[in-house]
Design a protein around this motif. Structure first.
Motif, mmCIF file in Angstrom:
data_model
loop_
_atom_site.group_PDB
_atom_site.id
_atom_site.type_symbol
_atom_site.label_atom_id
_atom_site.label_comp_id
_atom_site.label_asym_id
_atom_site.label_seq_id
_atom_site.Cartn_x
_atom_site.Cartn_y
_atom_site.Cartn_z
ATOM 1 N N THR A 77 0.837 -1.200 -0.159
ATOM 2 C CA THR A 77 0.012 0.283 -0.175
ATOM 3 C C THR A 77 0.841 1.304 -0.032
ATOM 4 O OG1 THR A 77 -1.819 -1.093 0.989
ATOM 5 C CG2 THR A 77 -2.069 1.201 1.188
ATOM 6 N N THR A 78 1.624 1.213 0.645
ATOM 7 C CA THR A 78 2.897 2.350 0.865
ATOM 8 C C THR A 78 3.547 2.479 -0.600
ATOM 9 O OG1 THR A 78 3.533 1.874 3.195
ATOM 10 C CG2 THR A 78 4.986 3.356 1.729
ATOM 11 N N ALA A 79 3.750 1.541 -1.244
ATOM 12 C CA ALA A 79 4.186 1.687 -2.838
ATOM 13 C C ALA A 79 3.124 2.227 -3.655
ATOM 14 C CB ALA A 79 4.881 0.267 -3.242
ATOM 15 N N LYS A 80 2.089 1.671 -3.548
ATOM 16 C CA LYS A 80 0.737 2.283 -4.421
ATOM 17 C C LYS A 80 0.541 3.730 -4.040
ATOM 18 C CE LYS A 80 -4.050 1.656 -4.963
ATOM 19 N NZ LYS A 80 -5.331 0.858 -4.597
ATOM 20 N N PHE A 81 0.629 4.114 -2.969
ATOM 21 C CA PHE A 81 0.567 5.641 -2.594
ATOM 22 C C PHE A 81 1.707 6.347 -3.447
ATOM 23 C CE2 PHE A 81 1.314 9.313 0.214
ATOM 24 C CZ PHE A 81 0.217 10.009 -0.025
ATOM 25 N N LEU A 82 2.884 6.004 -3.241
ATOM 26 C CA LEU A 82 3.975 6.659 -3.795
ATOM 27 C C LEU A 82 4.247 6.762 -5.233
ATOM 28 C CD1 LEU A 82 6.856 5.460 -1.138
ATOM 29 C CD2 LEU A 82 5.884 7.458 -1.133
ATOM 30 N N ASP A 83 3.540 5.491 -5.563
ATOM 31 C CA ASP A 83 3.505 5.636 -7.333
ATOM 32 C C ASP A 83 2.447 6.651 -7.579
ATOM 33 O OD1 ASP A 83 5.209 3.608 -7.594
ATOM 34 O OD2 ASP A 83 3.827 2.193 -7.683
ATOM 35 N N GLU A 84 1.574 6.769 -6.748
ATOM 36 C CA GLU A 84 0.463 7.907 -7.281
ATOM 37 C C GLU A 84 0.894 9.471 -7.048
ATOM 38 O OE1 GLU A 84 -3.043 7.480 -4.768
ATOM 39 O OE2 GLU A 84 -3.771 5.774 -5.975
ATOM 40 N N LEU A 85 1.907 9.381 -6.132
ATOM 41 C CA LEU A 85 2.345 10.823 -6.120
ATOM 42 C C LEU A 85 3.261 11.277 -7.473
ATOM 43 C CD1 LEU A 85 3.968 10.933 -2.253
ATOM 44 C CD2 LEU A 85 2.082 12.402 -3.013
ATOM 45 N N LEU A 86 3.668 10.153 -8.328
ATOM 46 C CA LEU A 86 4.431 10.450 -9.473
ATOM 47 C C LEU A 86 3.419 10.879 -10.577
ATOM 48 C CD1 LEU A 86 7.013 7.651 -9.059
ATOM 49 C CD2 LEU A 86 7.377 9.769 -8.364
ATOM 50 N N ASP A 87 1.980 10.225 -10.320
ATOM 51 C CA ASP A 87 1.430 10.441 -11.560
ATOM 52 C C ASP A 87 0.239 11.428 -11.375
ATOM 53 O OD1 ASP A 87 2.568 8.309 -12.809
ATOM 54 O OD2 ASP A 87 1.525 7.003 -11.889
ATOM 55 N N TYR A 88 0.098 11.972 -10.055
ATOM 56 C CA TYR A 88 -1.212 12.461 -9.778
ATOM 57 C C TYR A 88 -0.911 13.968 -9.130
ATOM 58 C CZ TYR A 88 -3.740 8.758 -11.699
ATOM 59 O OH TYR A 88 -4.306 7.729 -12.364
ATOM 60 N N PRO A 89 -1.395 14.955 -8.975
ATOM 61 C CA PRO A 89 -1.276 16.244 -8.071
ATOM 62 C C PRO A 89 -1.780 15.841 -6.841
ATOM 63 C CG PRO A 89 -3.062 16.639 -9.666
ATOM 64 C CD PRO A 89 -2.414 15.379 -10.258
ATOM 65 N N GLU A 90 -1.311 16.436 -5.738
ATOM 66 C CA GLU A 90 -1.893 16.115 -4.365
ATOM 67 C C GLU A 90 -3.584 16.269 -4.202
ATOM 68 O OE1 GLU A 90 0.268 18.446 -1.516
ATOM 69 O OE2 GLU A 90 2.038 17.707 -2.253
ATOM 70 N N ASP A 91 -3.952 16.996 -4.682
ATOM 71 C CA ASP A 91 -5.357 17.068 -4.561
ATOM 72 C C ASP A 91 -6.239 16.031 -5.335
ATOM 73 O OD1 ASP A 91 -4.965 18.007 -7.158
ATOM 74 O OD2 ASP A 91 -6.282 19.549 -7.020
ATOM 75 N N GLN A 92 -5.557 14.999 -6.105
ATOM 76 C CA GLN A 92 -6.170 13.991 -6.692
ATOM 77 C C GLN A 92 -5.752 12.816 -6.148
ATOM 78 O OE1 GLN A 92 -6.021 13.963 -11.116
ATOM 79 N NE2 GLN A 92 -6.267 16.248 -11.039
ATOM 80 N N LEU A 93 -5.106 12.843 -5.150
ATOM 81 C CA LEU A 93 -4.522 11.208 -4.611
ATOM 82 C C LEU A 93 -5.528 10.726 -3.891
ATOM 83 C CD1 LEU A 93 -1.077 12.357 -2.935
ATOM 84 C CD2 LEU A 93 -1.591 11.215 -5.231
ATOM 85 N N LEU A 94 -5.479 9.214 -3.900
ATOM 86 C CA LEU A 94 -6.513 8.702 -3.392
ATOM 87 C C LEU A 94 -6.647 8.522 -1.662
ATOM 88 C CD1 LEU A 94 -7.218 5.827 -5.562
ATOM 89 C CD2 LEU A 94 -8.641 7.590 -5.187
ATOM 90 N N SER A 95 -7.593 9.197 -0.924
ATOM 91 C CA SER A 95 -7.247 9.195 0.554
ATOM 92 C C SER A 95 -7.226 7.750 1.272
ATOM 93 C CB SER A 95 -8.524 10.054 1.173
ATOM 94 O OG SER A 95 -9.622 9.178 0.867
#
Length: 212
Positions: A77-95
């Protein structure tokens, strides 16, 4: 003297690396854990199993504490969240991805599932054996009277860190980075009349000069 009131171990079937995902999915549905990841679910399942195995039959005293010692923590889950940081702006990250990447998430689910309000600790390590820190915490809690009962959970979810280490070291790379995932749960108590499996000898904490 610390006694084992109940225990539960979850591990893969022979020859497998992962705990049965169908079992984890069924557990999530049964207990309304819709957003929980595999790491959280397997810890919650082991915790409930240990309590059901005890004289409390699934209903431990509310002041029971929780200590989760997780190897690498919720690494997938940590890796998934870090991957999202590379692809999406902060306001579009999944909570949901963020909240489950926090290492206290699994302990929080256990507390909610078992209606516990005691102290909660989460520790993360990188070895195949549980290090001194969790045992020192257990000793301190019991000896000072801070807790009379603690759910002690040792967990490892197989994931991207293991895969990366195996790729770096080649096929057949052995322990500590080629171990299957598993969870061991113990319900520990200071009361002998609640003991089911006898005493647990907690390692004594060494002084800074010992072993030098």
């Amino acid at each position: 003297m610390i006694h084992i009131a109940g225990k539960k171990e979850l591990k893969p079937a022979p020859g497998e690396r992962l705990i049965d995902r169908a079992f984890l999915t069924g557990f999530k549905k049964q207990h309304g854990m819709r957003r929980a990841d595999s790491y959280t679910t397997m810890i919650a399942a082991a915790a409930l199993g240990a309590v059901q195995d005890s004289c409390f039959q699934g209903n431990p005293p509310g002041e029971t504490g929780i200590l989760v010692a997780g190897r690498f923590g919720p690494q997938n889950t940590t890796a998934k969240f870090l991957d999202e940081l590379l692809d999406y702006p902060e306001d579009q990250l999944l909570s949901a991805a963020f909240t489950h990447s926090v290492h206290n998430a699994a302990a929080s689910y256990v507390a909610e599932l078992l209606h516990l309000t005691g102290p909660v600790f989460t520790m993360t390590h990188t070895g195949t054996t549980v290090p001194e820190g969790p045992f020192a915490t257990l000793n301190a809690c019991f000896r000072t009277g801070y807790c009379s009962r603690i759910l002690f959970l040792s967990a490892h979810e197989s994931g991207y860190i293991d895969e990366t280490l195996r790729k770096q070291h080649g096929p057949g790379f052995g322990e500590p980075d080629d171990s299957p995932e598993c969870v061991t749960a113990y319900l520990l108590t200071i009361y002998e009349n609640e003991s089911k499996y006898g005493p647990m000898d907690l390692p004594e904490r060494r002084t800074p000069t010992e072993g030098v």
